[in-house]
Structures are given as C-alpha cells and as structure tokens.
Design an enzyme around this catalytic site. Structure first.
Site, PDB file in Angstrom:
ATOM      1  N   SER A 277       0.825  -1.066  -0.042  1.00  0.00           N
ATOM      2  CA  SER A 277      -0.028   0.147   0.035  1.00  0.00           C
ATOM      3  C   SER A 277       0.937   1.253  -0.095  1.00  0.00           C
ATOM      4  O   SER A 277       1.732   1.289   0.962  1.00  0.00           O
ATOM      5  CB  SER A 277      -0.867  -0.180   1.286  1.00  0.00           C
ATOM      6  OG  SER A 277      -1.397   1.279   1.237  1.00  0.00           O
ATOM      7  N   LYS A 278       0.646   2.225  -1.144  1.00  0.00           N
ATOM      8  CA  LYS A 278       1.221   3.469  -1.136  1.00  0.00           C
ATOM      9  C   LYS A 278       0.933   4.461  -0.027  1.00  0.00           C
ATOM     10  O   LYS A 278       1.857   5.063   0.271  1.00  0.00           O
ATOM     11  CB  LYS A 278       1.111   3.817  -2.466  1.00  0.00           C
ATOM     12  CG  LYS A 278       1.751   3.084  -3.677  1.00  0.00           C
ATOM     13  CD  LYS A 278       1.330   4.002  -5.015  1.00  0.00           C
ATOM     14  CE  LYS A 278       1.154   2.700  -5.985  1.00  0.00           C
ATOM     15  NZ  LYS A 278       0.736   3.083  -7.078  1.00  0.00           N
ATOM     16  N   ARG A 279      -0.152   4.154   0.486  1.00  0.00           N
ATOM     17  CA  ARG A 279      -0.654   4.981   1.568  1.00  0.00           C
ATOM     18  C   ARG A 279       0.317   4.701   2.899  1.00  0.00           C
ATOM     19  O   ARG A 279       0.180   5.577   3.654  1.00  0.00           O
ATOM     20  CB  ARG A 279      -2.035   4.884   1.977  1.00  0.00           C
ATOM     21  CG  ARG A 279      -2.896   5.749   1.224  1.00  0.00           C
ATOM     22  CD  ARG A 279      -4.483   5.444   1.295  1.00  0.00           C
ATOM     23  NE  ARG A 279      -4.804   4.613  -0.081  1.00  0.00           N
ATOM     24  CZ  ARG A 279      -5.542   3.595   0.344  1.00  0.00           C
ATOM     25  NH1 ARG A 279      -6.160   3.417   1.320  1.00  0.00           N
ATOM     26  NH2 ARG A 279      -5.825   2.866  -0.744  1.00  0.00           N
ATOM     27  N   GLN A 280       0.915   3.613   3.053  1.00  0.00           N
ATOM     28  CA  GLN A 280       1.454   3.524   4.205  1.00  0.00           C
ATOM     29  C   GLN A 280       2.637   4.355   4.413  1.00  0.00           C
ATOM     30  O   GLN A 280       3.270   4.617   5.287  1.00  0.00           O
ATOM     31  CB  GLN A 280       2.088   2.037   4.328  1.00  0.00           C
ATOM     32  CG  GLN A 280       1.119   1.020   4.611  1.00  0.00           C
ATOM     33  CD  GLN A 280       1.455  -0.456   4.193  1.00  0.00           C
ATOM     34  OE1 GLN A 280       2.628  -0.850   3.873  1.00  0.00           O
ATOM     35  NE2 GLN A 280       0.579  -1.346   4.228  1.00  0.00           N
TER      36      GLN A 280
END
Ligand code: GLU
Length: 412
Positions: A277-280
């Site tokens: 996840s790029k949001r991490q």
C-alpha cells in the site's frame, strides 16, 4: 500456422519474432515507463531494476520514459524525483529526460506529433474513428450496464457514422475523441514469463479511446507508438499490464509495425500476500534514503523475495545480480516482501561496505555529513569515524547509518 494451447487451437499473433526471424540480432533496448503521478516505490524500483539487469546482462540500453499524458494526475516534482531515485539506487538510465539520447524526447507530453501521426494513419486506414458521444451518453450507458449487472462498455455507436455524418459534426465543431476499432477474434501471444496468453478483447470491451479531446493520447496508443519509435526490443513490465497487451498487439498490427517481445513480471506483495500500500508511506524509496539505508540493501531485499536469479543467497551486489539474472527463470509466482528482514539485509551490506576500502571511505564520508548535520559545532575526524565503524562491525552490531549517527554520538 496454428498452435495448440490447452484443448483449443489458436493462431499465433506474431510468428517469426526477432529471435527466430533469421535476421541479424537486434540491439537489446528496454524501458522503465512510470507515470509521474507519484513517487518511486519498491514495486517501481523492482520493475526498473529487472529492466536494468536485462539491459546490462545483454549489453543493451536501459531507457527511462515518463508517461505524463494524464495531465490531471501529475504530481509536482515526481518526474525529477523518479530519476534521482534511480541514480541513487545505482541503476541510472542510459537514455532519459535528464540525460537525453538518440530517441528523445523522453517525456510523452513532448511527443504529441508522433501520436497525432499514428492516429491519422489509423483514421485513414479505417482502423480508428472519431467518436462524438457526449459524456452524458457515456454515463447513461454505464448506469444501464450497472443496473443490469453487466460490465460497462462503450457500445461502439460512432463506428457506424457515415463519412458525411462525420463531416457534418466536424463542421459544427462538435468535440470528439478518437477510438480504435477492436477487431474481433484477437490472436494469442507468447509472453516470456506467462507463456501463451489469449484475451478476446473485443468480446469484453468497447472500442478504446486512443486520442482524448484535449489532443493527448491515452496510455495504450502512446505506449505502442513510443515502444516502436524508441526501438524497444523487450517490454518488461508489471503483470497488471498483461491484460492490455492484446490491445497493444492489435494496435501494432493495425499500424503495420513489428511488436517487441513481452515479459510480464509477477507482482511484489506484502509478506501476507496483500497489496503493497502506497498509503503506508514507507514503501517510497525516499523513505529508505532518509533512513540511511544503502542502495545495495534495497536492491537485495526486493530481488531476494522473488524469482529470476540462479540461487538466492542474501547479500548479492549489483554486479552479482547482473551475473545471476536470468529472464527464463522468472516464475509467475508473486514476490512476497518481508520488510521485517530489512535490518538483517542492512547488516550484511554494511559489513561488506565496511570491509572494502573504497566503500568504507564512501561510508565514512556519508557519516561525516550526517554527523555534521546532527552535531553542528563539533568537528568530526575521518579516522575516528572509521575506527568506530570497524569497532561496531567487530561487535556484530553494524546498524543502519542513521542509527549509527546516534550511536556515534555516544562515543564522541
Ligand atoms: N505508465 C505505465 C505505468 O506507470 C507503464 C506501463 C508499461 O510499462 O507499459 O505502469
């Protein structure tokens, strides 16, 4: 010629590829083609690395091409940062927006004339057509499909406009896009990793837009035009594009161009098989740079968890990765990344860097800068830093550089 695939007989789309054509072997040219809609993350670095390794293994060229045609999603600074990160990782492109090269420009937004030329050729041969459908109509088609639980697809209505109707609409300055007319019964193709692949695209999708109303191409057209115009010999890209490849091959066929070879790379996933996840935030390369990791550590951990190499020992260097790389041994299994092992990989590479005279000198210089930033009024002696480094290595506690700064602070 027909090939047997499973129980069905399928014609092969491109027989006589460059490998079996009997002509002189072509130069190996591969490309990494990110969209600057975000910063480089581990998955992107892995795709770039597999391309780089392939190029270096075969004495070919590694190209960085920026696919910046989706103007609404551009992230300021991302384009430069992607190239910076490739350089940081020690896998600089041979041709790129920054470096230039014989097939430039290397940003799609600067190659619009080439896409317009190709679109014109497709319009003239009847392989493409202008579509005047309004957004409202398209929206309606979508809603109808969803209501009847079907996958939304364009109904190809404008395919059937007569040339007089087209002329009339153009005379009225009606806005239009250009669509590629998908021929039915697409052929199968041989992916170098996934093998024979068949996707009858026309039976599941409406005709795709290739040129948008703003004059910019969509990904599919731009990708095909550029791979061809940049003489790309092999397309090595993420598995998520496997499904689009038939469409690309149909475009090649319609343009009368010989396609490159395709090898789709299995995805890089979290240890538990979930999507990275790029949001991490902690999968972006900048994060690892800021933490002080060595590029070797990152290259090692992202290759160690997947296939494509003979053997899988920890601690491989870039020259070793090049030497052991083998496209044929890439399997279709996803690579499962265990970032908890990062300190272990870091220790192995730091130890090696400390042992080598040149790499130790580089490390000392890097640490000197970091220490100077942290303890502004102190002067740091190179020999002293080196002594501490060796000491930490001997005691088996080589930490990552950023931790070392804090550790070193205690010694000073
Ligand atoms: N721009 C696409 C991406 O960001 C490139 C896909 C390809 O390599 O063809 O993934």
């Amino acid at each position: 010629m027909r090939l047997l695939l499973g129980r069905v007989l399928l014609p092969a789309l491109h027989q006589g590829t460059r490998r079996c054509s009997g002509g002189p072997p072509k130069e190996i040219r591969v490309r990494f083609a990110p969209s600057p809609t975000g910063f480089l993350h581990l998955g992107g670095l892995r795709t770039a690395l597999y391309n780089y390794l392939f190029a270096k293994k075969h004495g070919g060229a590694f190209i960085l091409r920026l696919e910046d045609t989706d103007r609404s999603r551009l992230v300021p600074g991302a384009a430069a940062a992607i190239e910076d990160m490739l350089e940081w990782a020690g896998i600089p492109p041979d041709e790129s927006p920054r470096r230039g090269g014989p097939y430039g420009p290397y940003e799609q937004s600067q190659r619009l004339n080439l896409y317009h030329e190709a679109t014109q050729a497709l319009l003239e041969s009847g392989a493409a057509y202008r579509c005047f459908c309004t957004l409202q109509r398209l929206e309606l088609i979508k809603k109808e499909a969803l209501r009847s639980r079907q996958t939304p697809r364009y109904d190809n209505r404008c395919r059937h406009l007569t040339s007089n109707q087209v002329k009339e609409k153009m005379a009225k300055n009606m806005p239009f896009v250009v669509r590629f007319q998908l021929p039915s019964g697409a052929h199968s193709f041989q992916d170098l990793v996934y093998g024979w692949t068949h996707h009858d695209v026309a039976s599941v999708e409406g005709d795709p837009v290739i040129l948008k109303g703003d004059g910019f191409p969509t990904y599919h057209l731009a990708n095909v035009v550029d791979d061809y115009k940049m003489a790309v010999s092999h397309v090595l890209r993420g598995e998520e594009w496997l499904i689009s490849t038939t469409k690309h091959l149909l475009l090649y066929q319609a343009l009368g161009w010989h396609p490159p070879e395709y090898a789709h790379l299995p995805l890089l996933l979290n240890k538990d098989g979930s999507k990275l996840s790029k949001r991490q935030g902690d999968i972006f390369i900048q994060h690892f740079v800021q933490k002080g990791y060595l590029p070797d550590t990152l290259l090692d951990i992202i290759t160690n968890c997947g296939s494509g190499f003979s053997g899988n020992q920890t601690g491989r260097t870039l020259p070793e990765l090049i030497q052991q790389y083998n496209l044929q041994s890439i399997s279709t299994h996803s690579a499962l990344l265990d970032l908890e092992k990062l300190p272990e990989f870091s220790r192995v590479h730091l130890t090696r860097w400390i042992e080598g005279a040149d790499t130790r000198a580089q490390l000392v210089a890097q640490l000197q800068t970091l220490l100077q930033e942290k303890f502004k009024d102190l002067i740091f002696d190179r020999e002293y830093i080196e002594r501490i480094l060796v000491l930490r290595k001997v005691s088996g506690q080589s930490p990552q550089p950023i931790q070392f700064v804090f550790v070193a602070g205690k010694f000073l």
